[in-house]
Design a protein around this motif. Structure first.
Motif, short mmCIF file in Angstrom:
data_model
loop_
_atom_site.label_atom_id
_atom_site.label_comp_id
_atom_site.label_asym_id
_atom_site.label_seq_id
_atom_site.Cartn_x
_atom_site.Cartn_y
_atom_site.Cartn_z
N GLY A 83 0.80 -1.22 0.00
CA GLY A 83 0.00 0.00 0.00
C GLY A 83 0.83 1.27 0.00
N LEU A 84 1.98 1.23 -0.66
CA LEU A 84 2.88 2.38 -0.69
C LEU A 84 2.54 3.32 -1.83
N GLN A 85 3.01 4.53 -1.71
CA GLN A 85 3.00 5.44 -2.85
C GLN A 85 4.24 5.09 -3.67
N TRP A 86 4.18 5.37 -4.95
CA TRP A 86 5.28 5.01 -5.84
C TRP A 86 6.61 5.59 -5.36
N ARG A 87 6.60 6.80 -4.88
CA ARG A 87 7.87 7.44 -4.48
C ARG A 87 8.47 6.80 -3.23
N ASP A 88 7.70 5.96 -2.53
CA ASP A 88 8.21 5.27 -1.34
C ASP A 88 8.76 3.89 -1.65
N ALA A 89 8.82 3.52 -2.91
CA ALA A 89 9.36 2.21 -3.30
C ALA A 89 10.85 2.15 -2.95
N PRO A 90 11.30 1.04 -2.39
CA PRO A 90 12.73 0.90 -2.08
C PRO A 90 13.57 1.02 -3.34
N SER A 91 14.73 1.59 -3.20
CA SER A 91 15.60 1.85 -4.36
C SER A 91 16.14 0.56 -4.99
N VAL A 92 16.06 -0.58 -4.29
CA VAL A 92 16.54 -1.84 -4.88
C VAL A 92 15.75 -2.21 -6.13
N TYR A 93 14.54 -1.66 -6.28
CA TYR A 93 13.70 -1.95 -7.44
C TYR A 93 13.93 -0.96 -8.58
N GLY A 94 14.83 -0.01 -8.39
CA GLY A 94 15.09 0.98 -9.42
C GLY A 94 14.29 2.25 -9.15
N PRO A 95 14.34 3.20 -10.09
CA PRO A 95 13.63 4.47 -9.90
C PRO A 95 12.12 4.26 -9.79
N HIS A 96 11.51 4.95 -8.84
CA HIS A 96 10.06 4.80 -8.65
C HIS A 96 9.29 5.23 -9.89
N LYS A 97 9.83 6.15 -10.66
CA LYS A 97 9.16 6.60 -11.89
C LYS A 97 9.08 5.46 -12.91
N THR A 98 10.11 4.63 -12.95
CA THR A 98 10.11 3.47 -13.85
C THR A 98 9.01 2.49 -13.45
N LEU A 99 8.89 2.23 -12.15
CA LEU A 99 7.84 1.32 -11.66
C LEU A 99 6.47 1.86 -12.04
N TYR A 100 6.26 3.15 -11.78
CA TYR A 100 4.98 3.78 -12.07
C TYR A 100 4.68 3.74 -13.57
N ASN A 101 5.64 4.15 -14.39
CA ASN A 101 5.41 4.18 -15.84
C ASN A 101 5.09 2.80 -16.40
N ARG A 102 5.81 1.78 -15.97
CA ARG A 102 5.56 0.42 -16.45
C ARG A 102 4.18 -0.04 -16.01
#
Length: 92
Positions: A44-63
């Motif tokens: 239940g996180l916001q995209w910007r709170d994603a751990p950096s091990v997954y890469g940039p949060h913008k990449t997660l959001y865009n995909r």
């Protein structure tokens, strides 16, 4: 033990047929990005709170947005909801 979520290679093999073909420049690591999307949604996180091990949060959001609009996740869920080889019911 890590608190991060990672899809296994076997899980990725099952999901890969549903991924759109890469056009031109190869995509960043699908396993890393999808694991990050699942981690964000599951917790239940916001995209910007994603751990950096997954890469940039913008990449997660865009995909997530791009593949959602393309129906990729809907196709994955439809496939995963099918009974298993032994006719078992699967809960997602």
């Amino acid at each position: 033990m890590s608190d991060y979520y990672w899809l296994t290679e076997a899980q990725m093999e099952r999901l890969r047929p549903h991924f759109p073909k890469s056009r031109g420049v190869p995509r960043v690591d699908d396993r890393r990005v999808l694991s990050g999307i699942i981690y964000v949604k599951r917790n239940g996180l916001q995209w910007r709170d994603a751990p950096s091990v997954y890469g940039p949060h913008k990449t997660l959001y865009n995909r997530f947005v791009r593949w959602s609009r393309m129906g990729v996740f809907a196709r994955i869920f439809k496939d995963l909801a099918q009974p298993g080889r032994d006719g078992d019911t699967i809960m997602i």
